[in-house]
Write an enzyme that holds these catalytic residues in place. Sequence first.
Site, short mmCIF file in Angstrom:
data_model
loop_
_atom_site.label_atom_id
_atom_site.label_comp_id
_atom_site.label_asym_id
_atom_site.label_seq_id
_atom_site.Cartn_x
_atom_site.Cartn_y
_atom_site.Cartn_z
N HIS A 162 -5.73 -0.80 3.14
CA HIS A 162 -6.83 -1.92 2.23
C HIS A 162 -6.30 -1.42 0.68
O HIS A 162 -5.95 -0.47 0.50
CB HIS A 162 -7.93 -2.25 2.19
CG HIS A 162 -8.55 -0.77 2.36
ND1 HIS A 162 -8.86 -0.06 0.76
CD2 HIS A 162 -9.31 0.89 3.51
CE1 HIS A 162 -9.96 0.83 1.24
NE2 HIS A 162 -9.94 1.12 2.84
N ASP B 204 -7.51 4.21 5.62
CA ASP B 204 -6.53 5.43 5.47
C ASP B 204 -6.51 6.36 6.86
O ASP B 204 -5.55 6.46 6.72
CB ASP B 204 -6.96 6.09 4.37
CG ASP B 204 -8.42 6.41 4.45
OD1 ASP B 204 -9.18 6.24 4.42
OD2 ASP B 204 -8.83 6.71 2.80
#
Length: 454
Positions: free
Chosen positions: A71, A346
């Site tokens: 993101h 992540d």
Amino acid sequence: MLRTFGAVWTALSSFLSLAPLPKFSPAHELAHDTFKLQQSWGVYSPYHAAEHYIPPPADCEISQVNILHRHGARLPTEHQTKDIHSGVKKLQSAEYYTDSRLDFLETFEYSLGENLLVPLGAIQSAESGKAAFQRYSSLITEDDIPFVRASGMSRVVETAKNWSAGFAAASDYTYTPKLSVIFDEAGLDPLQDDLCPNASGSHKEMSQWLAVYGPPITARLNSWAPGANLVDEDIHGLMMLCAFHTVASVPYEYNEGSPLPFSPFCSLFKPSEFEAFEYSSDLDKYYSTGYGARVGRVQGVGYVNELLARLTGSPVSDHTSTNSTLDSDPATFPLNHTIYADFTHDSIVVAAFATIGLFPTHKLSTTHPKAQRDWLASEIIPFSGRMVVEKLTCDRHDASDSYIRILVNEVLQPLAFCGAKKHGPWKGLCQFDAFLDSQEYARNDGNGDWEECF
């Protein structure tokens, strides 16, 4: 530049729910390279391509593309906000300031929200979609546009929609990808990392490193703010605030590649201190879902097995984090597309790196970092970072064969684990079957590591 997209801004605005942007004094002039500074925030660094994209060899054509995408830039999480508040409140409680770099705190009001995507995150995600269309437009037809999925958290969903909006705008709205699958993060989801209860965090390793680099910074800031009584744990929060405060201040009119309008918190620290801060992110990801965690990389197995299914055009074979109901339905897991884009966090991207075998790293010291290392969070997984797996069809020696190559933030990976050449035009290309053979860990459901999660 994204503002040339015109109508895309209307679309982007409808995808975002942003807290009011912070108000703060202009940042002090920074004496060092501003681009280098924004690349020293570890996982909080804005996206930047470390190299220029290298096209495939002339005798090769790309036949399939798989994108795993973090993101975009966001606001702090609830836990991070608590750490940030602690340091700010202590500094503002000081009797007086002995250094002018703290004067802005006399009128500073902390107004960042939590968790949500910020305009910079929307901009860079849309730019990513634009770049994907420009690079892979030859693979697109009206009947074959990118198949897009996202893990269910709002910032991930919004990133996927921004990417799709950028892709659509770049095609002059001829092709508009839809977000076809949004995973419920409370259930089986190969795009999130909360499915392994026995997974260990990285708090111990990060604390050991903070005990090395934190004390001199703590002492200096306490000398600048008598009575603040900062402790080392406050330093990490204040350095995070430099990054979060900066990315949250970027307006929609920002041109990607321009210097960021730095927060005044950034000028409280030296370049070498930001390098130490960056290493905290390296340790965090390495010891949470990277090679340093007992059950870290197994959390990437589900996605990698889905990747292998797409590459081979075969049903998914996985018994870890995948949702078998969705993966067995052609509507939610088709095998007939040329471009797939998955949006996630992540930690899952890092786990996928480790599952595949990228950035192999034996161990990261918690006290003596190596200056030259492949495991550098700001390079491998910044905000809006991405891994792209290209399947190629190549003509060689009067025969056609398939190959795989992988790029991470535009950097072509060496893929030594499956016999790729180190130099020349065929650098980084693995013969297709050799790549499949190299993925034994994923194809064997993590060799028993998944069971260790429970």
